[in-house]
Design a protein around this motif. Structure first.
Motif, PDB file in Angstrom:
ATOM      1  N   LEU A 125      -9.775  -5.994   4.524  1.00 37.95           N
ATOM      2  CA  LEU A 125     -10.670  -7.073   4.920  1.00 37.95           C
ATOM      3  C   LEU A 125     -10.028  -8.428   4.640  1.00 37.95           C
ATOM      4  O   LEU A 125     -10.102  -9.354   5.450  1.00 37.95           O
ATOM      5  N   LEU A 151      -5.421 -12.737   8.994  1.00 30.45           N
ATOM      6  CA  LEU A 151      -4.914 -12.654  10.362  1.00 30.45           C
ATOM      7  C   LEU A 151      -5.759 -13.486  11.326  1.00 30.45           C
ATOM      8  O   LEU A 151      -5.224 -14.032  12.289  1.00 30.45           O
ATOM      9  N   ARG A 180      -6.849  -8.943   4.496  1.00 29.28           N
ATOM     10  CA  ARG A 180      -5.764  -9.053   5.476  1.00 29.28           C
ATOM     11  C   ARG A 180      -6.301  -9.472   6.836  1.00 29.28           C
ATOM     12  O   ARG A 180      -5.747 -10.344   7.513  1.00 29.28           O
ATOM     13  N   GLN A 181      -7.410  -8.873   7.259  1.00 28.65           N
ATOM     14  CA  GLN A 181      -8.009  -9.223   8.544  1.00 28.65           C
ATOM     15  C   GLN A 181      -8.465 -10.675   8.549  1.00 28.65           C
ATOM     16  O   GLN A 181      -8.327 -11.379   9.549  1.00 28.65           O
TER      17      GLN A 181
END
Lengths: 462, 339
Positions: A239, A245, A241-242
């Motif tokens: 999460l 991103l 990381r998302q």
């Protein structure tokens, strides 16, 4: 000094009710102006508080906006971007360390001595790891907007005697963000983002290993990272990381060093290899196992996965010291590999470049942040004179730097918030509109000293 | 050996796809020879309607909502169509709540706000995981682990929250309903969470928990239910096939080298598609033999979407004749059809 303009009905002076709207910074005067609004976005009560940077009240809580998914992302974003910034500055400072007799442009670029370089690095790292600052940073909160974060790093880059022109600062930020985007994208497992962060922390520790006071700050922060992040699950890291991103979405700035190493394509997109070791905890693709109802394996088959994967490496260490195994987040720059970015043709679909904050009213909606204020409040340059201080150029020549500033495409400009709050309300229509809603009481804040009556006067003079 | 699928013309999107699980939803509207696609970009859902002759494309964008504000910057975690016998609804789940629209995205028929704390907590709050169950339920997962069950009338906006299922302790990642069309199947719904736990449910006035299949501390990011078989994709790149009601493990596949982001089943043929961060889309075939109660899986096809972390892969029809793919930072929907 604080000159407060409040609406008559608002009586609360609780710091947590204040919402930071905008920040301006006049480097030459070492001045900072902050415009706060009282109340949440739903409340009609508004007021303003103008103050200099060094006598701010107890930390005002920030109303988080815009929203991001994970609330634990900001510290990682800040530390990793900060780490990349230090790598780049360190490289540039070393590259500009020209012995006096060999220097061609002694008049325009200062000679950097070893001491000065260390001093700059120490100053920046000290600011980055300031205790109060980090306390705020580590509170669960939403990510800042790109503008807000850029302002924080502007401030950080200037937390020493080093000076960077606009073009160099833009380039520095491009490099930092593309480098970290690359690291986040290529992390084998989401949890490896923590190892990437530790790589940065290890390098930072190395920069200040001769200065025990700063070293202990860095160690403290490292301990905090371990405490907060090692218990998180893989799903929670994914999460984070998302969230990162999404923050880096649609950024395709080409970086010379990435292009040369073939980790980035000429269209600005990173190369994702379909070979190499699989992440720790993953098996190499290929095996299919079938089981009976009683749980015994009845058949195994192999399928052609068409990749060239090998077994996972051992897991990196999540302790204070240890082999991180992952190379992402280590220093990829060296004196012989200069850092350049290409500004043209970032992406064929530059017309589809999405705007980050499509908000109509930047003052009302753009909430800059406490951190920027805190950073500004810390001991900045001693001299307000732009002649002193060393200028660092991220380009090969001064001409290149100037050219870069002029030719930077619009969609890549970082709009660092810069609002002049002047006595003359008409000069700033937006601010005037908001200020016009309230009566002006003009009473100074109780905690003010007599200094800075000239705050507004000074700004009028700009 | 001839390739099973070949690449078709891509559909351009107004903005790129975000890195979110199951970030592609497809709705086939046979009577109008149209297919709808949705792809999430941060706080916006890009909807494209594509005519089957490939000549007409129309775009629409939907935004996340919060409170009394029509548009919000809160992030959308997932968008998916829910196909019920009487109507199709487009459901959006975000950090603030759940929005339900008529299938073409034209009108919002329902809004459910999540309980969001005043100040941000360490644990993020959001809704994620969407499934239409039987005749009249739409189930949505929440980051707390709860599953919200909404009762949907055959028309109109009188949608009500009928039940909250509390079995999961970790954030819901994905949910799926039985898609074979076989009414004899006992299990109607499977929900998955960040710990890899799978819960199998039977729908009704009160949903009944049929089984809990424990995870192995790896997030299950995508799940499907077909003929009573749970197909689960994990962060380790593995795909596991379980019998829903009993929890028996039928098969385990080391399918991908990175986190799986999307699974889909073509219910008429048993084709399975899996897609992951490793840039690979793989097509498999499932065969069930009820007499021996065995499930087999065989590998059929690989497709590499170069330099792309795939975030959505769906079949465009019930036979698996065509499929579509989305990737992080990609502003197009890539399509493939059988050769």
């Amino acid at each position: 000094m604080a000159r407060r303009i409040t609406s008559p009905s608002r009586s609360s002076t609780s710091a947590s009710d204040w919402l930071l709207l905008a920040v301006t910074w006049q480097p030459r005067e070492g001045l900072q102006t902050l415009i706060y609004s009282a109340g949440s976005s739903e409340s009609a009560d508004r007021g303003f508080l103008l103050t200099t940077c060094d006598c701010l009240p107890i930390l005002a809580a920030l109303h988080p906006s815009p929203e991001r998914m994970s609330t634990r992302t900001l510290p990682l974003l800040f530390i990793n971007l900060g780490g990349e910034m230090l790598y780049i500055l360190d490289q540039r400072l070393r590259a500009q360390n020209i012995p006096a007799d060999k220097a061609k442009k002694v008049t325009t670029v200062a000679d950097w001595l070893e001491e000065d370089r260390k001093r700059v690095m120490n100053d920046i790292i000290t600011t980055m790891f300031n205790k109060k600052f980090l306390e705020e940073l580590f509170k669960p909160q939403e990510l800042y907007s790109k503008k807000a974060l850029r302002t924080v790093f502007d401030r950080l880059a200037h937390a020493s005697i080093m000076r960077l022109n606009q073009a160099s600062m833009d380039k520095l930020y491009d490099l930092m963000t593309m480098a970290f985007k690359y690291q986040v994208l290529l992390c084998p497992r989401p949890k490896d983002i923590l190892l990437v962060s530790f790589n940065h922390m290890d390098a930072i520790r190395d920069f200040v290993k001769d200065t025990p006071s700063i070293l202990s700050q860095v160690d403290e922060t490292n301990k905090q990272l371990i405490e907060i992040y090692t218990p998180l699950s893989g799903g929670e890291f994914q999460l984070i990381r998302q969230t990162l991103l999404i923050f880096f979405q649609d950024m395709h700035i080409r970086v010379s060093i990435f292009l040369k190493d073939k980790v980035q394509n000429s269209n600005g997109r990173f190369v994702l290899p379909t070979s190499g070791p699989v992440p720790y905890g993953t098996h190499t693709p290929g095996l299919i196992r079938l089981f009976s109802c009683s749980g015994e394996e009845v058949r195994r088959m192999q399928f052609r996965d068409c990749g060239n994967y090998s077994a996972a490496l051992r897991e990196g260490s999540f302790e204070m010291y240890g082999d991180r195994v992952i190379k992402l987040g280590t220093n990829m720059y060296s004196v012989s590999r200069p850092v350049e970015t290409h500004m043209s043709g970032t992406s064929k679909n530059s017309s589809q470049h999405t705007k980050v904050n499509t908000t109509p009213n930047p003052l009302a909606k753009e909430e800059l942040n406490l951190l920027a204020r805190l950073m500004g409040g810390l001991e900045v340059q001693k001299s307000a004179n732009t002649d002193s201080g060393f200028r660092v150029n991220l380009f090969a020549t001064d001409e290149e730097e100037e050219e870069a500033l002029i030719s930077r495409p619009d969609e890549l400009s970082y709009e660092v918030i810069n609002i002049q709050a002047t006595k003359d309300k008409q000069t700033n229509a937006e601010l005037a509109k908001i200020m016009g809603e309230f009566g002006e009481t003009g009473e100074p804040a109780p905690s003010s000293s007599s200094k800075g009556d000239d705050l507004l006067a000074m700004m009028d003079g700009l | 050996m001839a390739k099973m699928y070949h690449k078709e013309k891509s559909i351009q999107l107004k903005s790129s796809a975000s890195a979110l699980y199951n970030n592609l939803s497809v709705l086939r509207i046979a009577p109008r020879c149209l297919t709808y696609f949705t792809v999430v970009h941060a706080n916006v859902v890009n909807m494209v309607s594509a005519s089957w002759d490939g000549l007409n494309y129309s775009h629409r964008q939907l935004q996340s909502k919060e409170g009394n504000v029509a548009t919000s910057s809160s992030l959308i975690m997932q968008a998916a169509w829910c196909v019920l016998p009487s109507r199709d609804l487009l459901v959006l789940t975000s950090q603030k709540g759940i929005q339900m629209y008529e299938s073409d995205g034209s009108i919002m028929v329902y809004w459910h706000a999540l309980d969001t704390p005043e100040t941000p907590t360490a644990k993020a709050v959001f809704a994620r995981g969407i499934a239409a169950v039987r005749e009249k339920y739409i189930c949505v997962g929440v980051s707390s682990g709860s599953v919200l069950v909404f009762d949907v009338p055959s028309k109109g906006s009188n949608i009500t929250l009928s039940e909250v299922l509390e079995e999961h302790k970790e954030a819901i990642t994905d949910m799926a309903s039985e898609c074979s069309g076989n009414l004899e199947c006992i299990a109607d719904l499977v929900s998955a969470d960040d710990s890899g736990l799978l819960c199998v449910w039977k729908s009704g006035e009160d949903f009944q928990l049929l089984n809990k299949i424990p995870g192995f501390d790896t997030s299950c990011s995508s799940v499907k239910l077909w003929k009573g078989t749970v197909i689960a994709g994990y962060g380790t790149g593995q795909i596991r096939l379980y019998e829903g009601v009993t929890g028996i493990l039928h098969a385990e596949v080391n399918a991908h080298a990175r986190w799986i982001y999307s699974l889909d089943i073509a219910p008429f043929t048993g084709l399975l598609i899996s897609a992951a961060e490793d840039s690979w889309v793989r097509v498999w075939h499932l065969s069930l033999t009820p007499e021996t109660n065995s499930v087999e899986i065989e590998h059929m096809y690989n497709e590499c979407v170069t330099d792309t972390q795939i975030c959505g892969a769906k079949f465009c029809d019930g036979d698996g004749y065509a499929f579509a793919v989305t990737g992080y930072d990609l502003s197009e929907i890539i399509r493939y059809t059988q050769a």
